[in-house]
Design a protein around this motif. Structure first.
Motif, mmCIF file in Angstrom:
data_model
loop_
_atom_site.group_PDB
_atom_site.id
_atom_site.type_symbol
_atom_site.label_atom_id
_atom_site.label_comp_id
_atom_site.label_asym_id
_atom_site.label_seq_id
_atom_site.Cartn_x
_atom_site.Cartn_y
_atom_site.Cartn_z
ATOM 1 N N GLU A 100 8.595 -2.789 -3.858
ATOM 2 C CA GLU A 100 7.142 -2.849 -4.066
ATOM 3 C C GLU A 100 6.455 -3.439 -2.827
ATOM 4 O O GLU A 100 5.440 -2.937 -2.368
ATOM 5 C CB GLU A 100 6.813 -3.697 -5.296
ATOM 6 N N ARG A 101 7.036 -4.489 -2.289
ATOM 7 C CA ARG A 101 6.488 -5.140 -1.095
ATOM 8 C C ARG A 101 7.339 -4.712 0.099
ATOM 9 O O ARG A 101 8.542 -4.921 0.115
ATOM 10 C CB ARG A 101 6.526 -6.663 -1.268
ATOM 11 N N LEU A 102 6.717 -4.106 1.112
ATOM 12 C CA LEU A 102 7.435 -3.530 2.237
ATOM 13 C C LEU A 102 7.968 -4.554 3.236
ATOM 14 O O LEU A 102 8.791 -4.228 4.066
ATOM 15 C CB LEU A 102 6.548 -2.518 2.982
ATOM 16 N N VAL A 103 7.476 -5.744 3.169
ATOM 17 C CA VAL A 103 7.975 -6.804 4.063
ATOM 18 C C VAL A 103 8.396 -7.992 3.204
ATOM 19 O O VAL A 103 7.848 -8.214 2.129
ATOM 20 C CB VAL A 103 6.933 -7.251 5.123
ATOM 21 N N ARG A 104 9.366 -8.731 3.703
ATOM 22 C CA ARG A 104 9.801 -9.921 2.982
ATOM 23 C C ARG A 104 8.674 -10.957 3.004
ATOM 24 O O ARG A 104 8.001 -11.110 4.019
ATOM 25 C CB ARG A 104 11.041 -10.517 3.653
ATOM 26 N N ALA A 105 8.510 -11.643 1.918
ATOM 27 C CA ALA A 105 7.506 -12.713 1.875
ATOM 28 C C ALA A 105 7.926 -13.807 2.852
ATOM 29 O O ALA A 105 9.099 -14.141 2.950
ATOM 30 C CB ALA A 105 7.378 -13.264 0.460
ATOM 31 N N GLU A 106 6.965 -14.338 3.573
ATOM 32 C CA GLU A 106 7.250 -15.412 4.530
ATOM 33 C C GLU A 106 7.631 -16.675 3.765
ATOM 34 O O GLU A 106 6.992 -17.044 2.791
ATOM 35 C CB GLU A 106 6.033 -15.692 5.411
ATOM 36 N N ALA A 107 8.688 -17.317 4.207
ATOM 37 C CA ALA A 107 9.163 -18.518 3.526
ATOM 38 C C ALA A 107 8.437 -19.751 4.004
ATOM 39 O O ALA A 107 7.915 -19.817 5.053
ATOM 40 C CB ALA A 107 10.657 -18.682 3.755
ATOM 41 N N LEU B 280 9.215 8.783 -1.596
ATOM 42 C CA LEU B 280 9.808 7.715 -0.799
ATOM 43 C C LEU B 280 9.262 6.359 -1.225
ATOM 44 O O LEU B 280 10.007 5.402 -1.385
ATOM 45 C CB LEU B 280 9.552 7.944 0.689
ATOM 46 N N ARG B 281 7.954 6.282 -1.424
ATOM 47 C CA ARG B 281 7.331 5.004 -1.809
ATOM 48 C C ARG B 281 7.954 4.472 -3.087
ATOM 49 O O ARG B 281 8.137 3.279 -3.269
ATOM 50 C CB ARG B 281 5.807 5.163 -1.953
ATOM 51 N N ALA B 282 8.322 5.380 -4.013
ATOM 52 C CA ALA B 282 8.950 4.974 -5.269
ATOM 53 C C ALA B 282 10.365 4.426 -5.047
ATOM 54 O O ALA B 282 10.858 3.642 -5.858
ATOM 55 C CB ALA B 282 8.996 6.158 -6.231
ATOM 56 N N HIS B 283 11.017 4.798 -3.936
ATOM 57 C CA HIS B 283 12.371 4.324 -3.637
ATOM 58 C C HIS B 283 12.373 3.045 -2.806
ATOM 59 O O HIS B 283 13.416 2.436 -2.602
ATOM 60 C CB HIS B 283 13.162 5.400 -2.885
ATOM 61 N N GLY C 177 0.774 -1.231 0.000
ATOM 62 C CA GLY C 177 0.000 0.000 0.000
ATOM 63 C C GLY C 177 0.807 1.283 0.000
ATOM 64 O O GLY C 177 2.032 1.291 0.059
ATOM 65 N N ALA C 178 0.057 2.386 -0.077
ATOM 66 C CA ALA C 178 0.635 3.725 -0.007
ATOM 67 C C ALA C 178 1.095 3.994 1.421
ATOM 68 O O ALA C 178 0.698 3.297 2.359
ATOM 69 C CB ALA C 178 -0.422 4.749 -0.424
ATOM 70 N N ILE C 179 1.928 5.005 1.579
ATOM 71 C CA ILE C 179 2.416 5.363 2.909
ATOM 72 C C ILE C 179 2.052 6.812 3.226
ATOM 73 O O ILE C 179 1.902 7.637 2.328
ATOM 74 C CB ILE C 179 3.943 5.152 3.030
#
Length: 151
Positions: free
Chosen positions: A144-151, A138-141, A25-27
């Motif tokens: 795309e996904r703010l958290v690592r995908a859970e493995a 900032l969002r552009a820098h 999402g947006a920030i």
């Protein structure tokens, strides 16, 4: 526990906290902390000259360098202030995960200052100074996904 993601972008002068409700999402900016002492020249932060030492042989004397510069000290102080705010906010359940972005040296100071429980909520670190950007830029820098995908 909150599902809100906090993005902390900081350097030795400014810390800006942004929030996102989802990893994609947006920030929005929610808080700013300032530490103007991080911008002051070293010679204006220190009132004394460096200490003097005597040479082992001969009459010479020389200035001794302190182990850390005053700017490094101020960065450590500011990192501690940010860490305290993050701990307090964690205890108030204002966020569930953290993203940290700071220049490499300041990121190291933040890592040292943040307690283990807060540190466990950090899902992503970026060693870049992004503190000058508004929320949209900032969002552009950020990934795309703010958290690592859970493995």
């Amino acid at each position: 526990m909150s599902k809100t993601i906090w993005i902390v972008v900081a350097n030795r002068v400014t810390a800006r906290i942004f929030a996102a409700e989802s990893p994609l999402g947006a920030i929005d900016e929610i808080e700013t902390l300032l530490h103007p002492q991080g911008r002051v020249p070293d010679e204006d932060l220190v009132t004394d000259k460096p200490g003097r030492t005597y040479d082992r042989v001969g009459p010479g004397r020389s200035a001794s360098d302190p182990d850390t510069t005053q700017h490094e000290h101020e960065a450590t102080v500011f990192a501690g202030e940010i860490a305290q705010m993050l701990t307090k906010s964690r205890n108030e359940q204002r966020y569930g995960t953290l993203v940290l972005a700071a220049p490499p040296a300041f990121l190291g100071a933040l890592r040292k200052a943040i307690d283990a429980q807060t540190r466990s909520l950090v899902t992503l670190e970026l060693d870049k100074d992004l503190a000058q950007f508004d929320a949209r830029a900032l969002r552009a820098h950020l990934p795309e996904r703010l958290v690592r995908a859970e493995a």
